[in-house]
Every structure is written in C-alpha cells, then in structure tokens.
Design an enzyme around this catalytic site. Structure first.
Site, PDB file in Angstrom:
ATOM      1  N   ASN A  91     100.646  31.321  16.861  1.00 51.05           N
ATOM      2  CA  ASN A  91     102.125  31.255  16.005  1.00 51.05           C
ATOM      3  C   ASN A  91     102.641  32.523  15.940  1.00 51.05           C
ATOM      4  O   ASN A  91     101.924  33.711  15.785  1.00 51.05           O
ATOM      5  CB  ASN A  91     101.993  30.572  14.739  1.00 51.05           C
ATOM      6  CG  ASN A  91     101.654  31.379  13.748  1.00 51.05           C
ATOM      7  OD1 ASN A  91     102.622  32.042  13.125  1.00 51.05           O
ATOM      8  ND2 ASN A  91     100.310  31.567  13.324  1.00 51.05           N
TER       9      ASN A  91
ATOM     10  N   PHE B 186     106.999  34.628   8.587  1.00 50.05           N
ATOM     11  CA  PHE B 186     107.254  34.241   7.148  1.00 50.05           C
ATOM     12  C   PHE B 186     108.778  33.908   7.224  1.00 50.05           C
ATOM     13  O   PHE B 186     109.388  34.249   6.142  1.00 50.05           O
ATOM     14  CB  PHE B 186     107.196  35.659   6.444  1.00 50.05           C
ATOM     15  CG  PHE B 186     106.008  36.373   6.244  1.00 50.05           C
ATOM     16  CD1 PHE B 186     104.738  35.855   6.402  1.00 50.05           C
ATOM     17  CD2 PHE B 186     105.954  37.709   5.683  1.00 50.05           C
ATOM     18  CE1 PHE B 186     103.519  36.296   6.488  1.00 50.05           C
ATOM     19  CE2 PHE B 186     104.548  38.305   5.541  1.00 50.05           C
ATOM     20  CZ  PHE B 186     103.531  37.615   5.955  1.00 50.05           C
TER      21      PHE B 186
ATOM     22  N   SER C 266      99.262  39.744   8.280  1.00 47.91           N
ATOM     23  CA  SER C 266      99.953  38.774   9.184  1.00 47.91           C
ATOM     24  C   SER C 266     100.353  39.692  10.473  1.00 47.91           C
ATOM     25  O   SER C 266     100.917  40.918  10.286  1.00 47.91           O
ATOM     26  CB  SER C 266     101.148  37.994   8.562  1.00 47.91           C
ATOM     27  OG  SER C 266     101.872  37.568   9.812  1.00 47.91           O
TER      28      SER C 266
ATOM     29  N   ASN D 216     102.741  38.828  12.461  1.00 47.03           N
ATOM     30  CA  ASN D 216     104.098  38.690  12.868  1.00 47.03           C
ATOM     31  C   ASN D 216     105.209  39.303  12.195  1.00 47.03           C
ATOM     32  O   ASN D 216     106.413  38.931  12.365  1.00 47.03           O
ATOM     33  CB  ASN D 216     104.336  37.125  12.662  1.00 47.03           C
ATOM     34  CG  ASN D 216     103.209  36.273  13.640  1.00 47.03           C
ATOM     35  OD1 ASN D 216     102.893  36.968  14.675  1.00 47.03           O
ATOM     36  ND2 ASN D 216     102.501  35.374  13.120  1.00 47.03           N
ATOM     37  N   THR D 217     104.934  40.157  11.128  1.00 46.64           N
ATOM     38  CA  THR D 217     105.971  41.159  10.719  1.00 46.64           C
ATOM     39  C   THR D 217     105.591  42.613  11.030  1.00 46.64           C
ATOM     40  O   THR D 217     104.576  42.901  10.775  1.00 46.64           O
ATOM     41  CB  THR D 217     105.815  40.969   9.001  1.00 46.64           C
ATOM     42  OG1 THR D 217     105.918  39.435   8.564  1.00 46.64           O
ATOM     43  CG2 THR D 217     107.022  41.760   8.436  1.00 46.64           C
TER      44      THR D 217
ATOM     45  N   LYS E 207      94.094  39.173   1.476  1.00 47.53           N
ATOM     46  CA  LYS E 207      93.693  38.491   2.817  1.00 47.53           C
ATOM     47  C   LYS E 207      93.465  39.560   3.828  1.00 47.53           C
ATOM     48  O   LYS E 207      94.383  40.344   4.128  1.00 47.53           O
ATOM     49  CB  LYS E 207      94.997  37.396   3.184  1.00 47.53           C
ATOM     50  CG  LYS E 207      94.395  36.616   4.436  1.00 47.53           C
ATOM     51  CD  LYS E 207      95.153  35.614   4.504  1.00 47.53           C
ATOM     52  CE  LYS E 207      94.666  34.503   5.589  1.00 47.53           C
ATOM     53  NZ  LYS E 207      95.685  33.279   5.762  1.00 47.53           N
TER      54      LYS E 207
ATOM     55  N   ASN F  28      93.006  36.211   8.654  1.00 48.48           N
ATOM     56  CA  ASN F  28      94.298  35.838   9.070  1.00 48.48           C
ATOM     57  C   ASN F  28      93.787  35.385  10.654  1.00 48.48           C
ATOM     58  O   ASN F  28      92.839  35.447  11.030  1.00 48.48           O
ATOM     59  CB  ASN F  28      95.115  36.844   8.681  1.00 48.48           C
ATOM     60  CG  ASN F  28      96.724  36.090   8.732  1.00 48.48           C
ATOM     61  OD1 ASN F  28      97.162  35.323   9.543  1.00 48.48           O
ATOM     62  ND2 ASN F  28      97.222  36.582   7.665  1.00 48.48           N
TER      63      ASN F  28
HETATM   64  C1  LIG Z   1     101.471  27.943  12.167  1.00 53.15           C
HETATM   65  C2  LIG Z   1     100.580  28.858  11.477  1.00 53.15           C
HETATM   66  C3  LIG Z   1     101.162  29.568  10.411  1.00 53.15           C
HETATM   67  C4  LIG Z   1     100.587  30.391   9.533  1.00 53.15           C
HETATM   68  N1  LIG Z   1     101.324  31.121   8.742  1.00 53.15           N
HETATM   69  C5  LIG Z   1     100.556  31.932   7.749  1.00 53.15           C
HETATM   70  C6  LIG Z   1     101.041  32.441   6.542  1.00 53.15           C
HETATM   71  O1  LIG Z   1     102.117  32.176   6.241  1.00 53.15           O
HETATM   72  N2  LIG Z   1     100.338  33.342   5.760  1.00 53.15           N
HETATM   73  C7  LIG Z   1      98.892  33.322   6.004  1.00 53.15           C
HETATM   74  O2  LIG Z   1      98.643  34.073   5.178  1.00 53.15           O
HETATM   75  N3  LIG Z   1      98.364  33.057   6.775  1.00 53.15           N
HETATM   76  C8  LIG Z   1      99.013  32.058   7.758  1.00 53.15           C
HETATM   77  N4  LIG Z   1      98.515  31.376   8.956  1.00 53.15           N
HETATM   78  C9  LIG Z   1      96.743  31.890   9.187  1.00 53.15           C
HETATM   79  C10 LIG Z   1      96.173  30.772   8.375  1.00 53.15           C
HETATM   80  O3  LIG Z   1      96.581  30.812   7.052  1.00 53.15           O
HETATM   81  C11 LIG Z   1      94.628  31.071   8.523  1.00 53.15           C
HETATM   82  O4  LIG Z   1      94.314  32.421   8.201  1.00 53.15           O
HETATM   83  C12 LIG Z   1      94.387  31.161  10.044  1.00 53.15           C
HETATM   84  O5  LIG Z   1      95.292  30.070  10.944  1.00 53.15           O
HETATM   85  C13 LIG Z   1      92.792  30.741  10.642  1.00 53.15           C
HETATM   86  O6  LIG Z   1      92.545  29.523  10.071  1.00 53.15           O
HETATM   87  P1  LIG Z   1      92.468  28.169  10.926  1.00 53.15           P
HETATM   88  O7  LIG Z   1      91.608  28.496  12.179  1.00 53.15           O
HETATM   89  O8  LIG Z   1      91.790  27.230  10.016  1.00 53.15           O
HETATM   90  O9  LIG Z   1      93.914  27.757  11.289  1.00 53.15           O
HETATM   91  C14 LIG Z   1      99.222  30.781   9.650  1.00 53.15           C
HETATM   92  C15 LIG Z   1      98.504  29.978  10.752  1.00 53.15           C
HETATM   93  C16 LIG Z   1      99.135  29.192  11.470  1.00 53.15           C
HETATM   94  C17 LIG Z   1      98.509  28.491  12.618  1.00 53.15           C
END
Ligand SMILES: Cc1cc2nc3c(=O)[nH]c(=O)nc-3n(C[C@H](O)[C@H](O)[C@H](O)COP(=O)(O)O)c2cc1C
Length: 355
Positions: free
Chosen positions: A116, A120, A181, A183-184, A214, A243
């Site tokens: 992704n 934000f 993140s 993505n910023t 985090k 993350n």
């Molecule tokens: C679609 C998507 C959006 C995410 N948005 C955020 C976010 O806004 N803030 C954040 O700290 N992590 C975000 N994450 C990261 C997740 O919180 C997590 O750290 C990461 O996906 C690893 O966990 P998982 O393998 O269970 O998905 C996002 C992940 C995905 C897949």
C-alpha cells in the site's frame, strides 16, 4: 459465513473498494448492539490466561487491530465482534487529507501479501475526534495512530504530533506515534535518536496517556537500539514493531511502490522483535516497556512465537484479508492451548520466555 466461499468474489473487487464495503458493513453494526453481542459470542475469546493489565488498561485478549485498518475511527465498536481485544484507529493527521493518488493498494494472494501507498488518507483530527467522543469509553482499549500532514515539513512535524495528542487526549486510551510509514515523504528521516527523544519527551509532557512508538522494519539494528534508548529517555511506554517494509527483495513480484505487509514481512518483523526484546531484557526493561509485535502474524504458532520472544501484545491487518476474521479467534484459542501445554498460567508469564 464461510470466508473461503466469499473470498474469490471479494478478490474480484478492487482492494480499496473491498475495504470500503467492509467498512460500510462494520460501521452499521453499532446501530444493532444486541445483534453485535450475539455474533461476538463465537469470535471474541476471553480467558483468564489471555488477560493482561498494561498501562492501567485491561486487555481481554492480546490480538489487536493494526493501524490503517480503521483510518477514520468508524469501526471501533465492531472490533470485539471480529474477535479483537484492542486496536488502533488512524493514522490520524491534524488536517484532513486525501492521501496519494489511486491505485494505492495491491493484493498478492500467492504470497499472502499486500502493498500500500495510501499516505495517511483520513478525515482529520476534528471530525475523527468528534466521532470517537461518541463511543468513548470503549469496550476494549483503543489507541490513536498519529501522523503528520504531508504538507507539514519534517522540521515542524513536532507541532502536528502535539496538536494530535492535545486534540485526542480525552477520546482515546493511548497513542502510537507513527514516524515509520514509508508513504509520507521524509517521514522516516524522523526516526533518528535525537528527534525521537525530543518528540516523545515533549508529547509525554502533554498527556498522562501512554505514548507508544512504532518502528520501521527497514532500520539498521544499530539505529534501532539508539532510537529505542532515546525513546525510553523521552518517556515512551511501549514499542510497536513493525510498520510495512520497502525492502522489495522480500517478495518475488513486488511493484516498486509503497510498503509490503503480510507473509513476506513475517521474518523481518520477528527479527526486529527479537532484537528489541533482547535489548530490553538485558536492560531489565521488558516488563516496563511492553512490546507489540505486528507483521505477518497469521497463525497461532506465529502469534505464540512472538509472545515467547518478548511481545506482550499482537496486531494484524493483512492476515485478515487472506484468512478472514476467523483468524483472530484461532490465534487466541491457539495461544490458550500453548500456554496450557507449556504450563504458563498467563500470557504475562510467557512473555519473553524464549529469550
Ligand atoms: C492498507 C494498509 C494501510 C496501513 N495504514 C497504516 C497506518 O495508517 N498507520 C500505521 O501505523 N500502519 C499502517 N499500516 C501498517 C500496519 O499497521 C502493519 O504495521 C503492517 O501492515 C504489518 O502488519 P500485517 O502484516 O499484519 O498487515 C497499514 C497497512 C496496510 C496493509
């Protein structure tokens, strides 16, 4: 409902649209609380062995909703219905923002991974805090994942985080500071020891709510140790790791955009947990600074492995997409069985037992 049967249909949908559809269903549950309670009985696993008290909050089970699933805080009341014992909302930024251009989320079913590059996207502090106010106090602990606006230059980022802590203090149980993140633009440059100490120090002065940090899985271990040490000096109360990763070598067919989550992140996330947990244990701080493990936790074995390697709490997002909501109850049941097998009365006793 059998998730395996509806999965092929869901996967025909564009992933962002599928998520919006899920949100529409989940947010409507709050209008039928009795139905919600009835559904919850098979999914929401509680047992004395799963219960923990951390930061003065009671966590009925260790499995939480990861940041990014509920960006606008519309689904918090449904978290227990999915089986979650706690969760995060956000990332929330001070001003609303659209995020990066679409498409910005991709599924890779063959690798059980997601990429992704959302950036934000959220409705902003004012709208989200007003919404959360209506559900506070929550049925399970809920934290706010907080991030800076894209237009805020990194050297002014601290202002955004302060605005968010002040604005959300009354409506969440804890904070997760997100400077990890991918993505910023420029955000991860803030993951340096000096800035982290200043940021966490100033935020801790503003609130009595626990502040968690985090981390990114792409940090050098050397930097991780320094960042964690400075975060502790600043007053951090817990560390969330990790993350998404921008190490595209973890997957055979990545696209070169955004962060990877799910199965390909599993080993990196585990190694990072083990590293930080070992460091905290050496400093005799593992009990004072609980760790939250997230990244590819898609089975009871993996959940339990994280606990015995130092995680007090677990989180997931991507495994929900590939295994369906039943995975939450499966992990919780599997942990109960394994605690019993290994003769631990509670999760607390098992945390870090293999370090
Ligand atoms: C679609 C998507 C959006 C995410 N948005 C955020 C976010 O806004 N803030 C954040 O700290 N992590 C975000 N994450 C990261 C997740 O919180 C997590 O750290 C990461 O996906 C690893 O966990 P998982 O393998 O269970 O998905 C996002 C992940 C995905 C897949």
């Amino acid at each position: 409902m059998d998730f395996e049967k509806i999965k092929p249909w869901i996967y025909k949908l564009n992933p962002e649209f599928a998520h919006t559809l899920t949100e529409t269903v989940l947010k409507s549950y709050k209008y039928c609380p009795l139905f919600l309670e009835w559904l919850k009985k098979d999914t929401f696993i509680t047992d004395l062995s799963l219960e923990q008290h951390l930061w003065g909050l009671k966590f009925p089970n260790p499995v939480g909703v990861a940041g990014g699933f509920d960006k606008n805080g519309t689904m918090v009341e449904s978290f227990p219905l999915l089986g979650f014992g706690w969760g995060e909302v956000g990332a929330i930024t001070p001003k609303p923002q659209f995020g990066n251009p679409k498409p910005r989320v991709w599924r890779f079913p063959e690798w059980e991974a997601v990429q992704n590059s959302f950036g934000f996207n959220n409705q902003g502090l004012e709208r989200i805090s007003n919404r959360l106010k209506k559900s506070y106090p929550f049925k399970v602990p809920i934290g706010a994942n907080i991030g800076k606006n894209k237009t805020t230059p990194p050297h002014q980022a601290i202002i955004d985080y302060k605005i968010l802590v002040k604005g959300l203090e009354e409506v969440v149980d804890f904070f997760v500071v997100n400077i990890s993140s991918p993505n910023t633009p420029g955000l991860r440059t803030l993951l340096n020891p000096q800035f982290v100490e200043k940021l966490i120090g100033e935020l801790s002065q503003l609130t009595s709510r626990p502040i968690l940090l985090k981390l990114s899985p792409d940090m050098e271990f050397n930097t991780v140790e320094q960042v964690v040490a400075e975060a502790i000096r600043g007053g951090v109360k817990g560390i969330v790791l990790t993350n998404t990763t921008t190490d595209y070598s973890v997957m055979p067919t990545p696209i070169k955009r955004g962060g990877i989550s799910g199965r390909p992140l599993q080993q990196k996330s585990f190694q990072m947990l083990k590293f930080v947990a070992t460091f905290l244990k050496r400093e005799e701080l593992l009990k004072q600074i609980p760790l939250i493990s997230v990244g590819g936790i898609d089975s009871p074995e993996e959940g339990y492995r994280r606990i015995i390697h130092g995680a007090s709490l677990l989180q997931l997002y991507t495994p929900l997409i590939f295994k369906g909501p039943k995975i939450v109850a499966q992990i919780n049941r599997g942990i109960i069985e394994r605690l019993e097998r290994d003769k631990f009365k509670t999760i607390g006793e098992a945390v870090g037992a293999n370090l």
